[in-house]
Design a protein around this motif. Structure first.
Motif, mmCIF file in Angstrom:
data_model
loop_
_atom_site.group_PDB
_atom_site.id
_atom_site.type_symbol
_atom_site.label_atom_id
_atom_site.label_comp_id
_atom_site.label_asym_id
_atom_site.label_seq_id
_atom_site.Cartn_x
_atom_site.Cartn_y
_atom_site.Cartn_z
ATOM 1 N N LYS A 60 0.821 -1.216 0.000
ATOM 2 C CA LYS A 60 0.000 0.000 0.000
ATOM 3 C C LYS A 60 0.855 1.266 0.000
ATOM 4 O O LYS A 60 0.631 2.174 -0.795
ATOM 5 N N THR A 61 1.816 1.330 0.899
ATOM 6 C CA THR A 61 2.663 2.522 0.989
ATOM 7 C C THR A 61 3.514 2.676 -0.266
ATOM 8 O O THR A 61 3.704 3.788 -0.758
ATOM 9 N N GLU A 62 4.005 1.569 -0.809
ATOM 10 C CA GLU A 62 4.777 1.620 -2.060
ATOM 11 C C GLU A 62 3.929 2.211 -3.179
ATOM 12 O O GLU A 62 4.401 3.042 -3.958
ATOM 13 N N GLU A 63 2.676 1.791 -3.286
ATOM 14 C CA GLU A 63 1.791 2.294 -4.334
ATOM 15 C C GLU A 63 1.467 3.769 -4.107
ATOM 16 O O GLU A 63 1.439 4.559 -5.057
ATOM 17 N N LEU A 64 1.243 4.153 -2.857
ATOM 18 C CA LEU A 64 1.007 5.563 -2.540
ATOM 19 C C LEU A 64 2.216 6.400 -2.965
ATOM 20 O O LEU A 64 2.068 7.425 -3.632
ATOM 21 N N MET A 65 3.414 5.959 -2.605
ATOM 22 C CA MET A 65 4.625 6.690 -2.975
ATOM 23 C C MET A 65 4.799 6.749 -4.490
ATOM 24 O O MET A 65 5.201 7.774 -5.038
ATOM 25 N N ARG A 66 4.480 5.673 -5.187
ATOM 26 C CA ARG A 66 4.594 5.658 -6.649
ATOM 27 C C ARG A 66 3.690 6.727 -7.264
ATOM 28 O O ARG A 66 4.112 7.501 -8.133
ATOM 29 N N ARG A 67 2.451 6.804 -6.804
ATOM 30 C CA ARG A 67 1.516 7.796 -7.340
ATOM 31 C C ARG A 67 1.964 9.218 -7.009
ATOM 32 O O ARG A 67 1.842 10.129 -7.840
ATOM 33 N N VAL A 70 -2.171 23.426 -2.490
ATOM 34 C CA VAL A 70 -1.694 22.086 -2.831
ATOM 35 C C VAL A 70 -2.643 21.444 -3.842
ATOM 36 O O VAL A 70 -3.852 21.654 -3.796
ATOM 37 N N GLN A 71 -2.069 20.673 -4.763
ATOM 38 C CA GLN A 71 -2.869 20.018 -5.794
ATOM 39 C C GLN A 71 -3.114 18.544 -5.495
ATOM 40 O O GLN A 71 -4.111 17.978 -5.918
ATOM 41 N N VAL A 72 -2.177 17.910 -4.784
ATOM 42 C CA VAL A 72 -2.293 16.487 -4.460
ATOM 43 C C VAL A 72 -1.946 16.297 -2.984
ATOM 44 O O VAL A 72 -0.917 16.786 -2.513
ATOM 45 N N VAL A 73 -2.812 15.579 -2.273
ATOM 46 C CA VAL A 73 -2.560 15.243 -0.867
ATOM 47 C C VAL A 73 -2.471 13.733 -0.754
ATOM 48 O O VAL A 73 -3.362 13.018 -1.228
ATOM 49 N N GLY A 74 -1.400 13.245 -0.141
ATOM 50 C CA GLY A 74 -1.239 11.830 0.144
ATOM 51 C C GLY A 74 -1.409 11.587 1.623
ATOM 52 O O GLY A 74 -0.901 12.362 2.444
ATOM 53 N N ILE A 75 -2.121 10.533 1.976
ATOM 54 C CA ILE A 75 -2.355 10.188 3.381
ATOM 55 C C ILE A 75 -2.062 8.704 3.555
ATOM 56 O O ILE A 75 -2.660 7.870 2.875
ATOM 57 N N ASP A 76 -1.134 8.384 4.462
ATOM 58 C CA ASP A 76 -0.786 6.985 4.703
ATOM 59 C C ASP A 76 -1.322 6.540 6.054
ATOM 60 O O ASP A 76 -1.565 7.362 6.947
ATOM 61 N N GLU A 77 -1.500 5.236 6.211
ATOM 62 C CA GLU A 77 -1.984 4.636 7.468
ATOM 63 C C GLU A 77 -3.293 5.287 7.925
ATOM 64 O O GLU A 77 -3.473 5.617 9.096
ATOM 65 N N ALA A 78 -4.212 5.456 6.988
ATOM 66 C CA ALA A 78 -5.473 6.158 7.250
ATOM 67 C C ALA A 78 -6.300 5.502 8.343
ATOM 68 O O ALA A 78 -7.075 6.172 9.026
ATOM 69 N N GLN A 79 -6.130 4.199 8.556
ATOM 70 C CA GLN A 79 -6.921 3.503 9.573
ATOM 71 C C GLN A 79 -6.652 4.046 10.981
ATOM 72 O O GLN A 79 -7.465 3.895 11.869
ATOM 73 N N PHE A 80 -5.521 4.713 11.172
ATOM 74 C CA PHE A 80 -5.175 5.251 12.489
ATOM 75 C C PHE A 80 -5.726 6.652 12.732
ATOM 76 O O PHE A 80 -5.594 7.189 13.830
ATOM 77 N N PHE A 81 -6.335 7.271 11.714
ATOM 78 C CA PHE A 81 -6.885 8.608 11.885
ATOM 79 C C PHE A 81 -8.278 8.546 12.502
ATOM 80 O O PHE A 81 -8.938 7.511 12.499
ATOM 81 N N ASP A 82 -8.740 9.690 13.009
ATOM 82 C CA ASP A 82 -10.062 9.782 13.615
ATOM 83 C C ASP A 82 -11.145 9.770 12.536
ATOM 84 O O ASP A 82 -10.856 9.837 11.339
ATOM 85 N N ASP A 83 -12.392 9.681 12.978
ATOM 86 C CA ASP A 83 -13.529 9.551 12.065
ATOM 87 C C ASP A 83 -13.825 10.815 11.267
ATOM 88 O O ASP A 83 -14.728 10.821 10.426
ATOM 89 N N ALA A 119 -3.963 5.731 1.660
ATOM 90 C CA ALA A 119 -3.591 4.320 1.803
ATOM 91 C C ALA A 119 -3.845 3.873 3.234
ATOM 92 O O ALA A 119 -3.626 4.640 4.176
ATOM 93 N N GLY A 120 -4.315 2.632 3.392
ATOM 94 C CA GLY A 120 -4.534 2.113 4.736
ATOM 95 C C GLY A 120 -5.061 0.693 4.735
ATOM 96 O O GLY A 120 -5.502 0.177 3.706
ATOM 97 N N LEU A 121 -5.005 0.090 5.906
ATOM 98 C CA LEU A 121 -5.557 -1.246 6.108
ATOM 99 C C LEU A 121 -7.077 -1.158 6.043
ATOM 100 O O LEU A 121 -7.672 -0.331 6.720
ATOM 101 N N ASP A 122 -7.702 -2.012 5.269
ATOM 102 C CA ASP A 122 -9.157 -2.022 5.222
ATOM 103 C C ASP A 122 -9.754 -2.862 6.352
ATOM 104 O O ASP A 122 -10.881 -2.655 6.753
ATOM 105 N N MET A 123 -8.957 -3.824 6.887
ATOM 106 C CA MET A 123 -9.431 -4.682 7.982
ATOM 107 C C MET A 123 -8.374 -4.747 9.085
ATOM 108 O O MET A 123 -7.178 -4.701 8.813
ATOM 109 N N ASP A 124 -8.842 -4.915 10.310
ATOM 110 C CA ASP A 124 -7.917 -5.121 11.419
ATOM 111 C C ASP A 124 -7.531 -6.607 11.487
ATOM 112 O O ASP A 124 -7.946 -7.403 10.633
ATOM 113 N N PHE A 125 -6.780 -6.995 12.492
ATOM 114 C CA PHE A 125 -6.295 -8.370 12.582
ATOM 115 C C PHE A 125 -7.415 -9.385 12.803
ATOM 116 O O PHE A 125 -7.215 -10.580 12.575
#
Length: 190
Positions: free
Chosen positions: A29-36, A89-102, A121-127
């Motif tokens: 996920k992070t690799e793909e975010l960085m690529r974009r 800013v024209q493009v915003v990238g956000i990583d580990e979105a699952q850790f952000f608030d609602d 980018a982020g995990l869609d499901m927890d463990f």
């Protein structure tokens, strides 16, 4: 008629959008975010990258993938800090979105409505295999969703689950290969 003119103006200036990159741990996920984001830089677009302050695994001022690739970023403690007033800013990238608030989906919507391309980018499901944080709401409002799969370490099939190896029932446990491994649906149940 004025509404149609405003829509045409936004489209000609580059309309905003929300793109989601999701999947299990170790799926890229992070690799793909960085690529974009790197492609946006090549296109000479102004970008800003954010990650949650809660994710302390690698660096305070860079996104770092499991493959040790990195790109500069800013850590923020809450989603509302992503909205920088007056910023062009024209493009915003956000990583580990699952850790952000609602509040993150509303922030992403506001950015996209103002013509910003938002890549999340982020995990869609927890463990436990349950939807994680604001990711389901983000996926619902996104123009595109890319679900990546890791490789199941048990059988080699596509993995969509993050199997926790350590005995800890908290939803959030920051860790790497010592704490998690990717597994397919069948091997996740083992």
């Amino acid at each position: 008629m004025q509404v149609h003119e405003e829509i045409f103006k936004r489209r000609s200036e580059g309309g905003g959008s929300i793109e989601i990159i999701c999947g299990s741990m170790f799926s890229g996920k992070t690799e793909e975010l960085m690529r974009r984001l790197k492609r946006a830089r090549i296109a000479r677009l102004s970008i800003e990258i954010f990650s949650p302050k809660a994710d302390t695994r690698y660096s305070e001022n860079a996104l770092v993938s499991h493959n040790a690739n990195s790109i500069s970023s800013m850590q923020v403690s809450k989603a509302s800090a992503i909205l920088a007033p007056g910023n062009q800013v024209q493009v915003v990238g956000i990583d580990e979105a699952q850790f952000f608030d609602d509040e993150l989906p509303a922030i992403c919507n506001a950015l996209a409505n103002n013509g910003v391309r938002v890549i999340v980018a982020g995990l869609d499901m927890d463990f436990q295999g349950n939807p994680f944080g604001p990711m389901p709401a983000l996926m619902a409002i996104a123009e595109s969703v890319t679900k990546l799969h890791a490789v199941c370490v048990v059988c080699g099939n596509p993995a969509l689950y993050s199997y926790r190896l350590v005995n800890n029932n908290g939803q959030i446990l920051l860790g790497e290969k010592e704490s998690y491994e990717p597994r397919c649906r069948l091997c996740y149940g083992l």
